[in-house]
Scaffold this motif. Sequence first.
Motif, short mmCIF file in Angstrom:
data_model
loop_
_atom_site.label_atom_id
_atom_site.label_comp_id
_atom_site.label_asym_id
_atom_site.label_seq_id
_atom_site.Cartn_x
_atom_site.Cartn_y
_atom_site.Cartn_z
N PRO A 532 -9.79 15.13 10.24
CA PRO A 532 -10.95 14.74 9.41
C PRO A 532 -10.58 13.75 8.31
O PRO A 532 -11.36 12.85 7.98
N ILE A 535 -10.30 10.39 9.95
CA ILE A 535 -11.65 9.89 10.27
C ILE A 535 -12.31 9.34 9.01
O ILE A 535 -12.98 8.31 9.04
N GLN A 536 -12.05 10.01 7.90
CA GLN A 536 -12.58 9.54 6.61
C GLN A 536 -11.95 8.19 6.24
O GLN A 536 -12.63 7.32 5.67
N LEU A 538 -11.30 5.87 8.16
CA LEU A 538 -11.97 4.80 8.91
C LEU A 538 -13.02 4.09 8.06
O LEU A 538 -13.45 2.99 8.41
N CYS A 550 -7.51 3.60 12.83
CA CYS A 550 -7.96 3.54 14.23
C CYS A 550 -6.80 3.81 15.17
O CYS A 550 -6.90 4.62 16.10
N LEU A 553 -5.34 7.49 14.96
CA LEU A 553 -6.25 8.43 15.61
C LEU A 553 -6.16 8.32 17.13
O LEU A 553 -6.25 9.33 17.84
N HIS A 568 -14.22 17.55 16.62
CA HIS A 568 -13.56 16.29 16.24
C HIS A 568 -13.98 15.10 17.11
O HIS A 568 -14.04 13.98 16.61
N PRO A 571 -17.43 13.37 15.87
CA PRO A 571 -17.26 12.60 14.63
C PRO A 571 -16.36 11.37 14.80
O PRO A 571 -16.65 10.30 14.26
N LEU A 572 -15.27 11.55 15.58
CA LEU A 572 -14.35 10.43 15.79
C LEU A 572 -15.04 9.32 16.57
O LEU A 572 -14.95 8.13 16.20
N GLU A 575 -17.56 7.41 14.32
CA GLU A 575 -16.95 6.51 13.34
C GLU A 575 -16.25 5.32 14.01
O GLU A 575 -16.28 4.21 13.49
N LEU A 576 -15.61 5.57 15.15
CA LEU A 576 -14.97 4.45 15.85
C LEU A 576 -16.01 3.42 16.31
O LEU A 576 -15.77 2.22 16.25
#
Length: 991
Positions: A532, A535-536, A538, A550, A553, A568, A571-572, A575-576
């Motif tokens: 997480p 991801i934040q 990003l 990027c 991850l 996960h 959310p990943l 965001e990607l």
Amino acid sequence: MRIRRVPSPPRMARFHVPPPALPSPRLRGRGWRSWRGPRTWAGVDRRPPPVRRGRSRPATAATTSAGAQPGTHTEPLGSSADPGPYPRSSPCAMDWQPDEQGLQQVLQLLKDSQSPNTATQRIVQDQKLKQLNQFPDFNNYLIFVLTRLKSEDEPTRSLSGLILKNNVKAHYQSFPPPVADFIKQECLNNIGDASSLIRATIGILITTIASKGELQMWPELLPQLCNLLNSEDYNTCEGAFGALQKICEDSSELLDSDALNRPLNIMIPKFLQFFKHCSPKIRSHAIACVNQFIMDRAQALMDNIDTFIEHLFALAVDDDPEVRKNVCRALVMLLEVRIDRLIPHMHSIIQYMLQRTQDHDENVALEACEFWLTLAEQPICKEVLASHLVQLIPILVNGMKYSEIDIILLKGDVEEDEAVPDSEQDIKPRFHKSRTVTLPHEAERPDGSEDAEDDDDDDALSDWNLRKCSAAALDVLANVFREELLPHLLPLLKGLLFHPEWVVKESGILVLGAIAEGCMQGMVPYLPELIPHLIQCLSDKKALVRSIACWTLSRYAHWVVSQPPDMHLKPLMTELLKRILDGNKRVQEAACSAFATLEEEACTELVPYLSYILDTLVFAFGKYQHKNLLILYDAIGTLADSVGHHLNQPEYIQKLMPPLIQKWNELKDEDKDLFPLLECLSSVATALQSGFLPYCEPVYQRCVTLVQKTLAQAMMYTQHPEQYEAPDKDFMIVALDLLSGLAEGLGGHVEQLVARSNIMTLLFQCMQDSMPEVRQSSFALLGDLTKACFIHVKPCIAEFMPILGTNLNPEFISVCNNATWAIGEICMQMGAEMQPYVQMVLNNLVEIINRPNTPKTLLENTGRLTSPSAIPAITIGRLGYVCPQEVAPMLQQFIRPWCTSLRNIRDNEEKDSAFRGICMMIGVNPGGVVQDFIFFCDAVASWVSPKDDLRDMFYKILHGFKDQVGEENWQQFSEQFPPLLKERLAAFYGV
């Protein structure tokens, strides 16, 4: 699962694109790819070729065309045949002197070639230089300006030498002997010029002449240069050493050969004497010369190895950074080739390298950092390095921060540049890799599977540097020490990942990515908190932080996919996809590559989100500049490979196909951007199946045209090489691969397209092409056409089979692989009519399956490996299925490797037909399996759910063998079985 052809991994992103920050765009795998620069991931080509001082300079009109072939003029420059006002001069005398008017003309040409005015440069290139090259003594003028015209400025004199170097390189063999002798004499007489630039230029000229076969024809060269080392004049000694260093770099093997009576026996001891010279430049030259012979284990060096090492130790604390760099380079190479001589001193060497890895000169630090990469490959690594990790790990981590110059070169302060068009140099040449045939494997995918190859796609700021070397060293050491590394690393990581300075934070994210493969198991407890946070990151305000997040991850994508999707993965992915539409081109690139890796890991887990994913990728078409557009094709192709037929929905087709077809229509047949687009379309066509029908005809026709054009160009080049250029056969290869994708995706629907084209005639030519990659793609297409529309293949079988037979050569493993697969597909269509062709291929297949070191075959897109002989085994089984009487007599020669090859293949139609074949062959020749019956039992037990009639065939063979040997002998025989095998045979077959 069916046999499938996939492009040889790594696939699409193989075109050269620089890394997002340090790690490269993904290459269909989870590896670092080539951010290690010239040192490839497989451990070869460890460092860039030595940089030769004075050898490179900005190209000018003169240097780019100086190699023009001279004409037939025999008059000297300035003769009456010369259109310019050059008085006559003699090219023959060793005391040659130029004509003043001709000399002025040459000087003017040199000045014009340095002009900032491109029109002036073009005149020099297109007219004057070619004109002057018609005269035999023009090269005399060039050497004269370089060596004797000391009134001229150094850049002009050096340029004259570089033009002469190009002329030597292009057509030295046509120099009149007096001209060649004059040039050689002038070089040796002036190697001690007062200017270091001129000395370096003369050194380049000498080694260029030597490389044209002149070392044998210039016997006085090496003795004279070695004698000049004794000169009390510094310039002469340095110039001679500079020339010798270049010769050692260019001709190291020749210097250690009988052809020259092994001059190294004299040169190596001579060089060693200069390790103690008072001049640091001379000491540096001496070490660099000897270093050229370490990796080849030159005998003259091996005879003096202890003296060499002793001298290196004496120079370890030299004040000169160039000397320290060459000492470090020598120790790194010795670690690889003569570790036996270093082991007694290993503790001291490690302590020394720890200091040098922190050297204030980054070039020294980089060379020392290579030591850890090389040490990690040695069996003694854990033993000798474990106690030093507490010192080493912080040093490597500290080296992973961007330097100030890195940030400037990366334009780290530029956050939005998506509207800035890419320059031509941003787009590196990119090469297509032909398709190969692979089989599905039953074993689990190993963590951290790497791409089989790494491309050297470095631009100015992605050159091999201390940051990358430190990160690569940490990665390989993580693979050696695994979780033992974490106690030294975790205390540092927390401070790095949450540091307020973005440069430090970014390095922490890089560290986390570097250890992902080696320390994965130890990191698992921390990932629920770390993922997480990443991801934040990003959404960080700094583009370089977003891009490295990027990449890191993507290194943990395998773990992310193993967790519940909402935790996960979703959310990943979300965001990607946002970062794919980032305003910064570097972030776009990193996000696109990372998302492609996620696609490979998640596969059908992405199906519920396909609409959202396609919306984002299609929107990027209108947003991306040239370079990132090529990576976008890869992300789309990988998505198609990963979700397969789930993409075949009208809604998805309507989103995806219009922008792809628009790009298809925009690109000309000569545009190399067709390569990634064709590869992308190949994956899409295979996935869409009948959904691709509305687009298939123009795509098919253009592919056939590309193949036809390339073959025609190749023929013209073969017949008239002086008139035509050799064609780029990659156009033909990508076209063949897309045709394969169409045949695989459309199946029987492709029949009408084949019927209306001359593809079979073209395929016959492609199958005989001299380029292995062309043959490889040809055989893949042949196999697909055999499955899709055999009616058009069958009339050609008599011509095709001999060609297939001659390509069963495992030296070209991918060609052999595809030819073998095509033969197996033809078997299934021909049936008993295959009989005339069995002996044409059987012996080669049996030889291949018995080879102990057959290269492994990469499977699917995942990097998994299967037994090297699985495809030959299936084809042998299929041959036996359709022609058991012809194949069964050889059963004993292949049954053991056949069984071990197919025990790991999942249940599928190919495996089914192969096992039916082996059962039929056992029926014809039961004695052929007796000695290796335990292997047959093991292969039978590998089946999870064979069809009922195949299970009956197994049952009869097993019970027939048991009945023949008797209960008591069977009990003794079955005692050899591993417990699991014993249980499976008892449960499924009652034996």
